[in-house]
Design an enzyme around this catalytic site. Structure first.
Site, PDB file in Angstrom:
ATOM      1  N   LYS A  44       0.879  -1.171   0.000  1.00 30.76           N
ATOM      2  CA  LYS A  44       0.000   0.000   0.000  1.00 30.76           C
ATOM      3  C   LYS A  44       0.916   1.221   0.000  1.00 30.76           C
ATOM      4  CE  LYS A  44      -3.253   2.984   0.480  1.00 30.76           C
ATOM      5  NZ  LYS A  44      -4.154   3.278  -0.673  1.00 30.76           N
ATOM      6  N   CYS A 130      -2.351   9.727  -6.661  1.00 25.46           N
ATOM      7  CA  CYS A 130      -3.446   9.467  -5.730  1.00 25.46           C
ATOM      8  C   CYS A 130      -4.528  10.532  -5.933  1.00 25.46           C
ATOM      9  CB  CYS A 130      -2.979   9.491  -4.279  1.00 25.46           C
ATOM     10  SG  CYS A 130      -4.366   9.177  -3.144  1.00 25.46           S
TER      11      CYS A 130
HETATM   12  O1  IRO Z   1      -7.479   6.635  -1.905  1.00 28.50           O
HETATM   13  C1  IRO Z   1      -6.387   6.011  -1.984  1.00 28.50           C
HETATM   14  O2  IRO Z   1      -5.702   5.642  -0.996  1.00 28.50           O
HETATM   15  C2  IRO Z   1      -5.925   5.716  -3.375  1.00 28.50           C
HETATM   16  N1  IRO Z   1      -6.871   5.250  -4.241  1.00 28.50           N
HETATM   17  C3  IRO Z   1      -6.589   5.042  -5.571  1.00 28.50           C
HETATM   18  O3  IRO Z   1      -7.462   4.607  -6.353  1.00 28.50           O
HETATM   19  N2  IRO Z   1      -5.336   5.260  -6.014  1.00 28.50           N
HETATM   20  C4  IRO Z   1      -4.341   5.723  -5.210  1.00 28.50           C
HETATM   21  O4  IRO Z   1      -3.200   5.908  -5.673  1.00 28.50           O
HETATM   22  C5  IRO Z   1      -4.652   5.946  -3.815  1.00 28.50           C
HETATM   23  I1  IRO Z   1      -3.145   6.566  -2.537  1.00 28.50           I
END
Ligand code: IRO
Length: 309
Positions: A44, A130
């Site tokens: 993650k 993100c």
């Molecule tokens: O909301 C998120 O944690 C997230 N959700 C996404 O769909 N892509 C991303 O790079 C991330 I950092």
């Protein structure tokens, strides 16, 4: 047929892995990917401090895919680094990916300097895409900022590094983005992250709480966009920069298409979230069956060989 691959100087027994964010939050999830048919995993996306993320519900599956506004929940950089260093002792023959991003430019440099100075010997994936941190734009949609960031990073970061990119939707943006990435010794680029700020409605309501229901879209909805980004950069980048294909992979056929468009590794997100790590064995077997039927022995026999009309 074999579905093994390489990224940079690293060999992987299988060209499939999870997409950052899915089955990679903690040791329990990452161990399940290690013990599956996946060739490797990515953590993650880690930030300097741990984060609780956005209010729930923040993830929702639909018939055709998923929407999420997780808000970067993670256990913090040190948690993932500690685990990755432990794995270097218990699984010395395997290479893993470390996804990270700072909440500020300064934090990003702090994180990458910690990686550089650490004993981590795997591959780093810098998340420039993100879409779900309120108030924070997707870095890779600002190419000037991206170029400045990569220039500063490569002045001190000497380990293998790739970037996770948002989808681009304009040919001129493919040209401009590729021109930036070609300036740097990137090991790979990863196309694509979720399509940012979609909206799913069920009956009369949104389905996730954050951002009044706006969130990143994954799954079947995004395969044409994902394939276009993989192939657009395959056509434009120095061959030394490999491409990881992410987005819309449900079957071996979808993976075949990503590789045909130029991908050297294929990441699975929404399908993995819905099906669990058994998806890796199913999809691998489906791809091998396609390759056997077509007489391809390795993925290099057809990688990038998309035919035009
Ligand atoms: O909301 C998120 O944690 C997230 N959700 C996404 O769909 N892509 C991303 O790079 C991330 I950092």
């Amino acid at each position: 047929a074999t579905t093994k691959t390489h990224i940079g100087n690293f060999e992987f027994e299988n060209c499939f892995m999870n997409a950052a964010g899915v089955y990679c939050y903690d040791r329990n999830e990452l161990e399940q990917v290690i013990n599956s048919q996946a060739g490797t995993f990515v953590t993650k996306t880690a930030t300097l401090q741990s984060r609780p993320g956005n209010p729930e519900p923040r993830y929702h599956d639909t018939a055709l895919g998923s929407i999420n506004s997780m808000g970067l929940p993670n256990l913090g950089f040190d948690y993932y680094l500690e685990y990755l260093l432990e794995l270097q002792k218990t699984h010395p023959d395997r290479t893993f990916f470390f996804s990270l991003v700072g909440m500020s430019t300064e934090d990003t440099h702090t994180l990458l300097k910690k990686v550089q100075e650490s004993d981590f010997n795997g591959i780093t994936e810098l998340n420039l895409s993100c879409p779900n941190v309120p108030g924070k734009p997707q870095i890779a949609y600002d190419l000037e900022t991206t170029e400045k960031l990569l220039t500063d990073i490569f002045s001190y970061f000497k380990k293998p590094l790739g970037v996770k990119l948002p989808p681009y939707f304009d040919i001129v943006h493919f040209d401009q983005a590729a021109a930036v990435f070609n300036k740097f010794p990137l090991t790979f680029i990863n196309c694509v992250n979720s399509i940012g700020n979609g909206l799913v409605v069920e009956d009369e309501s949104v389905v996730i709480k954050p951002k009044n229901g706006f969130g990143g879209i994954g799954g079947e909805y995004i395969k044409p966009t994902a394939l276009a980004n993989v192939h657009a950069f395959y056509q434009r980048l120095n061959p030394s920069i490999q491409i990881i294909g992410t987005g819309g992979v449900l079957t071996g056929q979808d993976a075949f298409e990503h590789i045909l468009c130029g991908a050297s590794m294929v990441q699975i997100g929404t399908t993995l979230h819905k099906e669990g790590p058994a998806a890796f064995e199913r999809i691998t077997n489906e791809l091998k069956a396609i390759m056997n039927k077509k007489g391809y022995k390795t993925i290099e026999d057809f990688r990038g060989k998309l035919k035009y009309l």
